[in-house]
Structures are given as C-alpha cells and as structure tokens.
Motif scaffolding. Structure first.
Motif, PDB file in Angstrom:
ATOM      1  N   TRP A  27     -11.834 -23.708  52.609  1.00 35.05           N
ATOM      2  CA  TRP A  27     -12.754 -24.300  53.588  1.00 35.05           C
ATOM      3  C   TRP A  27     -12.224 -24.276  55.004  1.00 35.05           C
ATOM      4  O   TRP A  27     -12.940 -24.661  55.943  1.00 35.05           O
ATOM      5  CB  TRP A  27     -13.060 -25.751  53.196  1.00 35.05           C
ATOM      6  N   GLY A  28     -10.964 -23.869  55.198  1.00 38.97           N
ATOM      7  CA  GLY A  28     -10.396 -23.836  56.546  1.00 38.97           C
ATOM      8  C   GLY A  28     -10.244 -25.219  57.145  1.00 38.97           C
ATOM      9  O   GLY A  28     -10.367 -25.391  58.363  1.00 38.97           O
ATOM     10  N   SER A  44     -19.265 -32.685  51.888  1.00 39.57           N
ATOM     11  CA  SER A  44     -19.378 -31.924  50.634  1.00 39.57           C
ATOM     12  C   SER A  44     -18.178 -31.011  50.433  1.00 39.57           C
ATOM     13  O   SER A  44     -17.725 -30.808  49.305  1.00 39.57           O
ATOM     14  CB  SER A  44     -20.685 -31.134  50.598  1.00 39.57           C
ATOM     15  N   LYS A  45     -17.624 -30.475  51.515  1.00 37.39           N
ATOM     16  CA  LYS A  45     -16.446 -29.610  51.376  1.00 37.39           C
ATOM     17  C   LYS A  45     -15.236 -30.432  50.928  1.00 37.39           C
ATOM     18  O   LYS A  45     -14.455 -30.012  50.058  1.00 37.39           O
ATOM     19  CB  LYS A  45     -16.141 -28.912  52.705  1.00 37.39           C
ATOM     20  N   LEU A  46     -15.088 -31.598  51.517  1.00 38.14           N
ATOM     21  CA  LEU A  46     -13.958 -32.462  51.159  1.00 38.14           C
ATOM     22  C   LEU A  46     -14.087 -32.952  49.720  1.00 38.14           C
ATOM     23  O   LEU A  46     -13.101 -33.012  48.970  1.00 38.14           O
ATOM     24  CB  LEU A  46     -13.879 -33.636  52.139  1.00 38.14           C
ATOM     25  N   MET A  47     -15.308 -33.265  49.309  1.00 40.50           N
ATOM     26  CA  MET A  47     -15.510 -33.736  47.931  1.00 40.50           C
ATOM     27  C   MET A  47     -15.328 -32.592  46.922  1.00 40.50           C
ATOM     28  O   MET A  47     -14.842 -32.805  45.814  1.00 40.50           O
ATOM     29  CB  MET A  47     -16.905 -34.354  47.771  1.00 40.50           C
ATOM     30  N   GLU A  48     -15.703 -31.404  47.320  1.00 40.64           N
ATOM     31  CA  GLU A  48     -15.492 -30.249  46.419  1.00 40.64           C
ATOM     32  C   GLU A  48     -13.997 -30.049  46.184  1.00 40.64           C
ATOM     33  O   GLU A  48     -13.545 -29.765  45.066  1.00 40.64           O
ATOM     34  CB  GLU A  48     -16.122 -28.996  47.030  1.00 40.64           C
ATOM     35  N   ALA A  49     -13.217 -30.199  47.259  1.00 44.02           N
ATOM     36  CA  ALA A  49     -11.759 -30.062  47.102  1.00 44.02           C
ATOM     37  C   ALA A  49     -11.221 -31.177  46.198  1.00 44.02           C
ATOM     38  O   ALA A  49     -10.312 -30.950  45.392  1.00 44.02           O
ATOM     39  CB  ALA A  49     -11.091 -30.093  48.467  1.00 44.02           C
ATOM     40  N   TYR A  50     -11.799 -32.359  46.315  1.00 43.11           N
ATOM     41  CA  TYR A  50     -11.352 -33.486  45.482  1.00 43.11           C
ATOM     42  C   TYR A  50     -11.659 -33.235  43.999  1.00 43.11           C
ATOM     43  O   TYR A  50     -10.946 -33.731  43.122  1.00 43.11           O
ATOM     44  CB  TYR A  50     -12.026 -34.779  45.958  1.00 43.11           C
ATOM     45  N   ASN A  51     -12.695 -32.444  43.717  1.00 40.43           N
ATOM     46  CA  ASN A  51     -13.001 -32.096  42.322  1.00 40.43           C
ATOM     47  C   ASN A  51     -11.778 -31.552  41.604  1.00 40.43           C
ATOM     48  O   ASN A  51     -11.586 -31.763  40.414  1.00 40.43           O
ATOM     49  CB  ASN A  51     -14.080 -31.000  42.253  1.00 40.43           C
ATOM     50  N   HIS A  52     -10.959 -30.810  42.359  1.00 42.54           N
ATOM     51  CA  HIS A  52      -9.789 -30.181  41.743  1.00 42.54           C
ATOM     52  C   HIS A  52      -8.826 -31.239  41.202  1.00 42.54           C
ATOM     53  O   HIS A  52      -8.151 -31.004  40.208  1.00 42.54           O
ATOM     54  CB  HIS A  52      -9.086 -29.269  42.756  1.00 42.54           C
ATOM     55  N   ILE A  56     -17.450 -17.580  57.271  1.00 39.51           N
ATOM     56  CA  ILE A  56     -18.259 -18.488  58.085  1.00 39.51           C
ATOM     57  C   ILE A  56     -18.262 -19.826  57.350  1.00 39.51           C
ATOM     58  O   ILE A  56     -18.929 -19.978  56.328  1.00 39.51           O
ATOM     59  CB  ILE A  56     -19.708 -17.954  58.223  1.00 39.51           C
ATOM     60  N   THR A  57     -17.479 -20.773  57.857  1.00 38.30           N
ATOM     61  CA  THR A  57     -17.318 -22.043  57.128  1.00 38.30           C
ATOM     62  C   THR A  57     -18.098 -23.205  57.757  1.00 38.30           C
ATOM     63  O   THR A  57     -18.149 -24.280  57.188  1.00 38.30           O
ATOM     64  CB  THR A  57     -15.835 -22.451  57.039  1.00 38.30           C
ATOM     65  N   SER A  58     -18.683 -22.998  58.935  1.00 37.81           N
ATOM     66  CA  SER A  58     -19.532 -24.050  59.499  1.00 37.81           C
ATOM     67  C   SER A  58     -20.678 -23.392  60.258  1.00 37.81           C
ATOM     68  O   SER A  58     -20.557 -22.239  60.712  1.00 37.81           O
ATOM     69  CB  SER A  58     -18.735 -24.976  60.421  1.00 37.81           C
ATOM     70  N   ALA A  59     -21.765 -24.118  60.381  1.00 31.00           N
ATOM     71  CA  ALA A  59     -23.002 -23.527  60.916  1.00 31.00           C
ATOM     72  C   ALA A  59     -22.826 -22.994  62.333  1.00 31.00           C
ATOM     73  O   ALA A  59     -23.488 -22.044  62.727  1.00 31.00           O
ATOM     74  CB  ALA A  59     -24.122 -24.563  60.872  1.00 31.00           C
ATOM     75  N   ASP A  60     -21.908 -23.579  63.103  1.00 32.83           N
ATOM     76  CA  ASP A  60     -21.747 -23.121  64.495  1.00 32.83           C
ATOM     77  C   ASP A  60     -20.997 -21.790  64.600  1.00 32.83           C
ATOM     78  O   ASP A  60     -20.967 -21.172  65.651  1.00 32.83           O
ATOM     79  CB  ASP A  60     -21.028 -24.201  65.320  1.00 32.83           C
TER      80      ASP A  60
END
Ligand code: SF4
Ligand code: SF4
Length: 361
Positions: A322-323, A296-304, A112-116
C-alpha cells in the motif's frame, strides 16, 4: 492451459500468469530463470515484473529466461512508477535494455495507491509518454496497476486511455473491487489480478480457510485460483511463484476446469460473509474518513495479523503493497464515524492504535 482474450488487444494470455515480485534466492539468476522456463513449458505465456522487484534483479531473471524462449511464445509485462514523462521513458528504455527485448508487450503505469495519483501521472506526462512509446512500437499495450476502490478504478477505466488493468482481487477482498471488474468488462479491457492468494494469506492459513474449498477443489489454493479465473471479466490470475511445485499446482487448478457457475460463487460469498466476521473484507463502506485515514488499507494489513501472522507482516504489507507506514494510522482522532459504518463491525479505532504503535525494523 486455458487462454483468454486480453480485452480488445487481439492477444490471448494464459489464465494463470507468472509474477516475478520475489524469489526465494534473489541472487540466483539462473535458478530463478528456471522457474520461468518451467512455467513457460506448462503453457504460461504472460510474465510480469517491475524494475524494483526482487531488489532490482527480477528483470535480470526475466532476461535470462527470455533469451531461451521463442519471442513469439510469451508476453512481457513491466512497469514504471514515475509521474514525470521523461523519467518514465528512461525507466522504459532501461527495462528494454535489461530484458533485451525490442518491445514491452504490456507496460504498466505502476502502483496507483491513492485517487490523487492518477491525475498526477497524467499531469506529469507519464501517461502521455507511455502512449507515445506505444505509437513508436516500444510498447504493445498500456495498462495500469491500481490499488484503489472499485469506484475509483471505474473512474480511471472509463477515461478510455488504458487497454488493461492489474488489480488485487481474491476471495478475501472481492466486495471492494467487484465494480471495477464490471467497468473493465464494459470497456472491453484486459484484467489481470494480483494477489489471487491474498498476498500469501490463503496458503499460509489454508487450514482455517479450508471451508472455502468446493467439493471438486483439491486445496484452498486451488479454490482461490479457480475463484479468480471463473470470473468472466478476469483475463488472468498473476501468481508470484517461487517453486516449480507451486507452478504445477496452479496449472493443474485450471487444467480441464469448468468455471464455477454463478450459484457456486454466491455460495462462496455467503461463506465468506459468515466466516470472516473479524476480517476486513475491503468493502470500503467506512470511507471516507474526515481526517483522511486510509482505513480500508490499514485494516487489510491488519488482516494479516488476525490470520496468524505477526506485527512485522502488518508493517510489510502496508509498506510493500500500500506504500504506507504505520504512522498513517496515527491521524485518527477517534470520532467513531467509521465504526458506525463498518459492515463487519470491526474495532477500527483499536486496530489503528495498534498499527500506529508498530515500529519499522
Ligand atoms: S474514527 Fe478515526 S479513522 Fe474512523 S472516521 Fe474517525 S478519524 Fe477516521
Ligand atoms: S473496515 Fe469495515 S467498512 Fe471498512 S473496508 Fe473494512 S470491512 Fe469494510
């Protein structure tokens, strides 16, 4: 091995568990099964896979190991990402056949990657089909793997349909998810943490992250595992093992280990706040974006990228975890709202532009 109760299920699982997401030699079923057998011999009793892991071969690896392990000595976890109840049932039956087990002990509503997505899984009948399979004895317990904010996870947890959750939680992202653990504890649910090693970030950048190691920790990897299992709400840390040495290290990390006390955890938090000034900590304060950008998902990926990995690692992280595709960053209209709220004062817009320009190979 140290075992903790998995919520209200009456089952106890090892605080370190085996994740079968990827193996170094995907086609070598027997060699990979050896890893499970080695983990089992070290006391690990929770084995987690999914139909799509390891190019579809992970469940075959698990089957090869399971036939050599007494059935009452391990718990098997797998998943279905289908929204349609009939399709979830077909996935479940296929997993049962493929792993040659009469029951999936922990069956997950997957990814489940998004609230919807949670309302869609319910509306499509997937959740009801999993609960029916539990009544029929094909499934022991119904859980979900969730890639959401703490607040969103709390809403799902409080519905009371699930007996457990599997969530990403580690030294790098814990501010984003801490409230989810508190809610799960209130509901007496099992909590398995995926990515306790930050999706490989922690071992891959152990030198830079060494300051997170406490005086009794032999490595930052050990510190990361201990950080997770010390949390009273966390039942087990799920590690994607690819070598016997990694299994031995993880088992040694929890052997005769006294959980960190609250003071140590607070000290770690302050170190993270000081040391991670250019990393997204997954706190979620930048959300929501008026354009729906999953910041936040995009920034988490950028952490890498920041931690020394390349652009392809950003793409892989976005896609596999994150799909999302890099173009998800292109919806940004540069209003600046998120940067004003970012607790880390990150140049979010600049990073989104970088991600939007990445090519998928
Ligand atoms: S700057 Fe972009 S990502 Fe940030 S809130 Fe505005 S549109 Fe959303
Ligand atoms: S971008 Fe900033 S505000 Fe948003 S989750 Fe990351 S650290 Fe928190």
């Amino acid at each position: 091995m140290w075992y903790k109760p998995y919520g209200r299920t009456g089952k106890k699982i090892s605080v370190v568990s085996f994740g079968g997401m990827r193996f170094d030699n995907p086609d070598d079923i027997d060699a990979n099964a050896e890893l499970l057998l080695h983990a089992h011999a070290q006391g690990i009793n929770y084995f987690d896979t999914a139909p799509g892991y390891n190019a579809g071969k992970s469940e075959e690896v698990f089957a090869a190991a399971f036939k050599q392990m007494p059935r009452d000595s391990f718990y098997c976890s797998t998943k279905s990402g289908k929204s349609d109840g009939g399709q979830l049932r077909a996935d479940l039956e296929k997993s049962l056949r493929r792993m040659n087990v009469e029951k999936i002990d922990f069956f997950h509503i997957w990814c489940i990657t998004s609230a919807d997505q949670w309302p869609r899984r319910k509306a499509g009948g997937a959740v009801a089909a999993a609960l029916k399979a539990r009544e029929e004895g094909l499934v022991g317990h119904v859980a979900a793997s969730l890639h959401l904010s703490g607040r969103e996870i709390c809403e799902i947890v409080r519905e009371g349909l699930l007996e457990g959750i599997t969530v990403g939680y580690n030294m790098l992202n814990f501010p984003f998810r801490s409230s989810a653990l508190e809610c799960a504890a209130e509901m007496n649910m099992g909590v398995v943490t995926m990515n306790p090693l930050g999706g490989g970030l922690i071992p891959n950048d152990a030198g830079r992250l060494d300051f997170l190691r406490g005086s009794g920790d032999r490595s930052v990897v050990e510190a990361a595992i201990r950080f997770n299992v010390s949390h009273p709400a966390i039942t087990s840390a799920l590690v994607g093992f690819t070598t016997k040495r990694h299994i031995d290290e993880a088992v040694a990390a929890v052997e005769d280990f006294q959980p960190y006390d609250a003071g140590h955890i607070e000290n770690l938090k302050s170190k993270i706040d000081e040391g991670f000034d250019n990393l997204c900590t997954q706190c979620g304060y930048c959300l929501p974006c008026p354009e729906g950008v999953e910041i936040s998902k995009l920034m988490e990926a950028y952490n890498h990228k920041i931690l020394g990995q390349g652009d392809q690692d950003i793409v892989n992280r976005l896609n596999w975890h994150w799909g999302l595709m890099p173009e998800a960053a292109a919806a940004c209209v540069e209003c600046g709202q998120c940067e004003g709220k970012c607790t880390q004062h990150l140049p979010i817009i600049e990073r989104l532009k970088h991600i939007a320009g990445l090519k998928v190979k």
